[in-house]
Motif scaffolding. Structure first.
Motif, PDB file in Angstrom:
ATOM      1  N   LEU A  40      17.869  -6.187   8.310  1.00 14.04           N
ATOM      2  CA  LEU A  40      16.977  -6.186   7.152  1.00 14.04           C
ATOM      3  C   LEU A  40      16.298  -7.538   6.952  1.00 14.04           C
ATOM      4  N   LEU A  41      16.911  -8.615   7.404  1.00 10.76           N
ATOM      5  CA  LEU A  41      16.260  -9.916   7.298  1.00 10.76           C
ATOM      6  C   LEU A  41      14.994  -9.947   8.149  1.00 10.76           C
ATOM      7  N   TYR A  42      15.050  -9.325   9.336  1.00 14.55           N
ATOM      8  CA  TYR A  42      13.865  -9.256  10.189  1.00 14.55           C
ATOM      9  C   TYR A  42      12.822  -8.307   9.605  1.00 14.55           C
ATOM     10  N   TRP A  43      13.282  -7.285   8.894  1.00 15.40           N
ATOM     11  CA  TRP A  43      12.347  -6.400   8.182  1.00 15.40           C
ATOM     12  C   TRP A  43      11.569  -7.189   7.133  1.00 15.40           C
ATOM     13  N   VAL A  44      12.263  -8.052   6.408  1.00 21.63           N
ATOM     14  CA  VAL A  44      11.612  -8.870   5.385  1.00 21.63           C
ATOM     15  C   VAL A  44      10.536  -9.753   6.024  1.00 21.63           C
ATOM     16  N   LEU A  45      10.874 -10.436   7.126  1.00 26.10           N
ATOM     17  CA  LEU A  45       9.918 -11.327   7.788  1.00 26.10           C
ATOM     18  C   LEU A  45       8.760 -10.540   8.393  1.00 26.10           C
ATOM     19  N   GLY A  46       9.061  -9.394   9.004  1.00 29.55           N
ATOM     20  CA  GLY A  46       8.014  -8.571   9.605  1.00 29.55           C
ATOM     21  C   GLY A  46       7.058  -8.011   8.571  1.00 29.55           C
ATOM     22  N   GLU A  47       7.594  -7.578   7.437  1.00 28.48           N
ATOM     23  CA  GLU A  47       6.722  -7.032   6.390  1.00 28.48           C
ATOM     24  C   GLU A  47       5.856  -8.114   5.770  1.00 28.48           C
ATOM     25  N   LEU A  48       6.392  -9.313   5.651  1.00 32.53           N
ATOM     26  CA  LEU A  48       5.586 -10.427   5.139  1.00 32.53           C
ATOM     27  C   LEU A  48       4.404 -10.702   6.074  1.00 32.53           C
ATOM     28  N   ALA A  49       4.669 -10.669   7.383  1.00 29.16           N
ATOM     29  CA  ALA A  49       3.598 -10.912   8.358  1.00 29.16           C
ATOM     30  C   ALA A  49       2.541  -9.820   8.279  1.00 29.16           C
ATOM     31  N   LEU A  50       2.969  -8.558   8.157  1.00 31.43           N
ATOM     32  CA  LEU A  50       2.023  -7.442   8.062  1.00 31.43           C
ATOM     33  C   LEU A  50       1.184  -7.548   6.798  1.00 31.43           C
ATOM     34  N   ARG A  51       1.831  -7.866   5.687  1.00 31.42           N
ATOM     35  CA  ARG A  51       1.114  -7.981   4.418  1.00 31.42           C
ATOM     36  C   ARG A  51       0.116  -9.131   4.449  1.00 31.42           C
ATOM     37  N   PHE A  52       0.479 -10.222   5.115  1.00 31.16           N
ATOM     38  CA  PHE A  52      -0.405 -11.385   5.155  1.00 31.16           C
ATOM     39  C   PHE A  52      -1.774 -11.020   5.718  1.00 31.16           C
ATOM     40  N   PHE A  53      -1.793 -10.150   6.721  1.00 32.67           N
ATOM     41  CA  PHE A  53      -3.055  -9.801   7.363  1.00 32.67           C
ATOM     42  C   PHE A  53      -3.744  -8.602   6.723  1.00 32.67           C
ATOM     43  N   MET A  54      -3.014  -7.719   6.080  1.00 31.38           N
ATOM     44  CA  MET A  54      -3.620  -6.462   5.646  1.00 31.38           C
ATOM     45  C   MET A  54      -3.565  -6.197   4.145  1.00 31.38           C
ATOM     46  N   THR A 387      -9.254 -14.999   1.920  1.00 32.08           N
ATOM     47  CA  THR A 387      -8.974 -15.859   3.069  1.00 32.08           C
ATOM     48  C   THR A 387      -8.632 -15.066   4.319  1.00 32.08           C
ATOM     49  N   GLN A 388      -8.633 -13.751   4.236  1.00 28.73           N
ATOM     50  CA  GLN A 388      -8.221 -12.973   5.401  1.00 28.73           C
ATOM     51  C   GLN A 388      -9.383 -12.276   6.095  1.00 28.73           C
ATOM     52  N   GLY A 389     -10.069 -11.394   5.431  1.00 28.67           N
ATOM     53  CA  GLY A 389     -11.141 -10.651   6.059  1.00 28.67           C
ATOM     54  C   GLY A 389     -10.646  -9.701   7.131  1.00 28.67           C
ATOM     55  N   PHE A 390      -9.385  -9.294   7.043  1.00 30.01           N
ATOM     56  CA  PHE A 390      -8.790  -8.414   8.046  1.00 30.01           C
ATOM     57  C   PHE A 390      -8.511  -7.067   7.399  1.00 30.01           C
ATOM     58  N   ASN A 391      -8.843  -5.962   8.083  1.00 34.27           N
ATOM     59  CA  ASN A 391      -8.636  -4.640   7.502  1.00 34.27           C
ATOM     60  C   ASN A 391      -8.127  -3.670   8.553  1.00 34.27           C
ATOM     61  N   ALA A 392      -7.863  -2.444   8.109  1.00 38.26           N
ATOM     62  CA  ALA A 392      -7.284  -1.438   9.002  1.00 38.26           C
ATOM     63  C   ALA A 392      -8.253  -1.037  10.110  1.00 38.26           C
ATOM     64  N   THR A 393      -9.570  -1.089   9.832  1.00 40.67           N
ATOM     65  CA  THR A 393     -10.560  -0.751  10.857  1.00 40.67           C
ATOM     66  C   THR A 393     -10.427  -1.672  12.059  1.00 40.67           C
ATOM     67  N   GLN A 394     -10.282  -2.962  11.799  1.00 38.78           N
ATOM     68  CA  GLN A 394     -10.125  -3.914  12.893  1.00 38.78           C
ATOM     69  C   GLN A 394      -8.837  -3.671  13.655  1.00 38.78           C
ATOM     70  N   LEU A 395      -7.796  -3.255  12.945  1.00 40.31           N
ATOM     71  CA  LEU A 395      -6.528  -2.961  13.613  1.00 40.31           C
ATOM     72  C   LEU A 395      -6.695  -1.800  14.584  1.00 40.31           C
ATOM     73  N   LEU A 396      -7.410  -0.753  14.176  1.00 44.43           N
ATOM     74  CA  LEU A 396      -7.637   0.396  15.046  1.00 44.43           C
ATOM     75  C   LEU A 396      -8.504   0.019  16.247  1.00 44.43           C
TER      76      LEU A 396
END
Length: 461
Positions: A40-54, A387-396
């Motif tokens: 779960l600690l890695y889940w916390v870090l992974g979700e933070l990274a995902l949220r940062f971009f999206m 500060t991001q300008g990143f969205n789901a379209t770019q991910l796809l």
């Protein structure tokens, strides 16, 4: 987006329902709840990274309210409360609720399970509010990212067991139900921190006021030899030199050159062809992927003016393509020391570089026609700055750029051998170079077709 939310939400519910049995079969000698808590600690870090971009704060909902006779506190509370019901918060809960139901079904204490579940909900809210603090100051992100990498390395080499640390923290939330107050209290503290930060910048003049800075000029006359595309190339180089966002992208591209050190130094990744091809694409294509994904968003602040001039779209796109190609070539030269890890790995890097120049560059430019997110070039990290300008379209759009090389390589590799896979990947890039003019013309028509939609989207800041 709705179908995507239903799809991932359904997966979360399904995996939460069968997760107990999966963990029980995967690690039969360990309590499934303990196994889950170890990661779960890695889940916390992974979700933070995902949220940062999206995951971004919906500030557009707050700006129209600033001119109305509504108390500042009410408007800020409205904004923060709105973020609580985000899909990013819901997806984790959709997994943990059915998993908790399975725990109760298999005989775990209902009170302890309820406290554990409520604690995780509190942690989800903490991640929600931490993300907005990270978005306001990139230092937070760099600290968290460094900690994530360091924890993986220390755990991999058995120096510090972060799985044991994770188990101790999260399993304690089940063993001692009264500990639920700590995640909830932390969520409240982070809520107040976001509130205070927003209140500090909650002024109209803080949004519209421009900071006056001294502009540095450079002699770029040597680029006139590139002909018609020279003015565009000069404009992009000045933009990178003068503005914060492009500089961040450039530093990120340099970081990707060292990306292979993560994969090629671990035995678990070293002989895995998927990760080898994945790393090879990023090593030589860092600038292409990071800079290219924001075309034409880099020019969003003056795009309307540019489109009103007699400027051929073809030259504009060719200049962006040329700049990305130069970025790939520089990264390839810097990647030569990877020969140390073997000829096969460097052959993969070389083939990936050809693929990046010949196909990925065009895929990236084509994706720009669907990217209508404006980028504020020199925005200061503040409560109202995107500060991001990143969205789901770019991910796809990024999926074929990352998975495509592996597919092209693996088919001939599986039937013939490694050399055949390398040749196929290289030939695909060479074929793209042969039809450069055709691809640029096709992409030009796509940009022209969506020209006015792009102008309208960039105007909505």
């Amino acid at each position: 987006m709705i179908f995507g939310a239903l799809y991932f939400g359904g997966i979360a519910i399904f995996m939460g329902g069968i997760g107990f049995k999966i963990l029980q079969k995967a690690v039969p000698d360990v309590d499934p709840l303990i196994t889950l808590n170890q990661f779960l600690l890695y889940w916390v870090l992974g979700e933070l990274a995902l949220r940062f971009f999206m995951h971004q704060m919906p500030v557009m909902n707050i700006k129209p309210l600033m001119t109305l006779p509504i108390k500042r506190s009410k408007v800020i509370q409205f904004l923060l409360n709105k973020t609580i019901f985000s899909f990013f918060n819901l997806i984790g809960i959709l997994f943990f609720i059915p998993f908790s139901a399975a725990l109760i079904y298999f005989g775990y204490a209902p009170l302890q399970v309820a406290a554990w579940l409520l604690s995780l909900m509190g942690i989800v809210l903490c991640l929600n509010f931490i993300n907005f603090l990270i978005n306001k100051n990139n230092t937070y992100f760099y600290v968290i990212a460094s900690f994530a990498v360091l924890s993986v390395l220390l755990n991999n080499y058995n120096i510090i067991s972060f799985t044991k640390i994770s188990e101790s923290i999260f399993y304690a939330l089940y063993q001692f139900p009264y500990l639920v107050v700590f995640p909830l209290l932390l969520a409240f503290i982070l809520y107040k921190s976001n509130y205070n930060l927003l209140a500090k910048h909650f002024y109209l003049d803080g949004i519209i006021r421009k900071k006056i800075e001294k502009v540095e000029t450079k002699d770029l006359s040597f680029m006139d030899q590139f002909g018609d595309i020279a003015p565009f190339l000069k404009n992009d180089i000045r933009m990178i030199w003068r503005n914060k966002r492009p500089k961040q992208v450039l530093f990120t591209a340099v970081f990707f050159v060292f990306y292979g050190l993560f994969f090629f130094t671990f035995e678990i990744y070293k002989d895995n062809l998927f990760f080898t091809s994945f790393a090879s694409i990023f090593i030589t294509g860092g600038f292409l992927l990071t800079f290219g994904q924001y075309v034409p968003s880099w020019d969003s602040e003056y795009y309307k003016l540019m489109m009103s001039q007699n400027i051929p779209y073809y030259q504009y796109l060719k200049s962006k393509w040329s700049l990305m190609v130069v970025g790939v070539l520089i990264a390839y030269v810097l990647s030569i020391p990877y020969i140390y890890f073997g000829i096969k790995i460097f052959a993969m890097i070389s083939a990936a570089a050809v693929f990046n120049v010949g196909l990925n560059s065009f895929i990236t430019l084509y994706g720009g026609a669907l990217n209508r997110v404006p980028v504020e070039l020199n925005v200061k990290a503040s409560a109202f700055g995107n500060t991001q300008g990143f969205n789901a379209t770019q991910l796809l759009i990024s999926l074929p750029k990352m998975i495509g090389p592996y597919v092209i390589f693996i088919v001939p590799y599986y039937f013939i051998g490694f050399k055949a896979g390398i040749i196929a990947l290289s030939l695909s890039g060479i074929l793209g170079l042969v039809f450069t003019k055709f691809f640029l013309k096709f992409i030009e028509k796509t940009y022209q077709k969506g020209k006015y939609k792009t102008i309208a989207a960039f105007a909505e800041k």
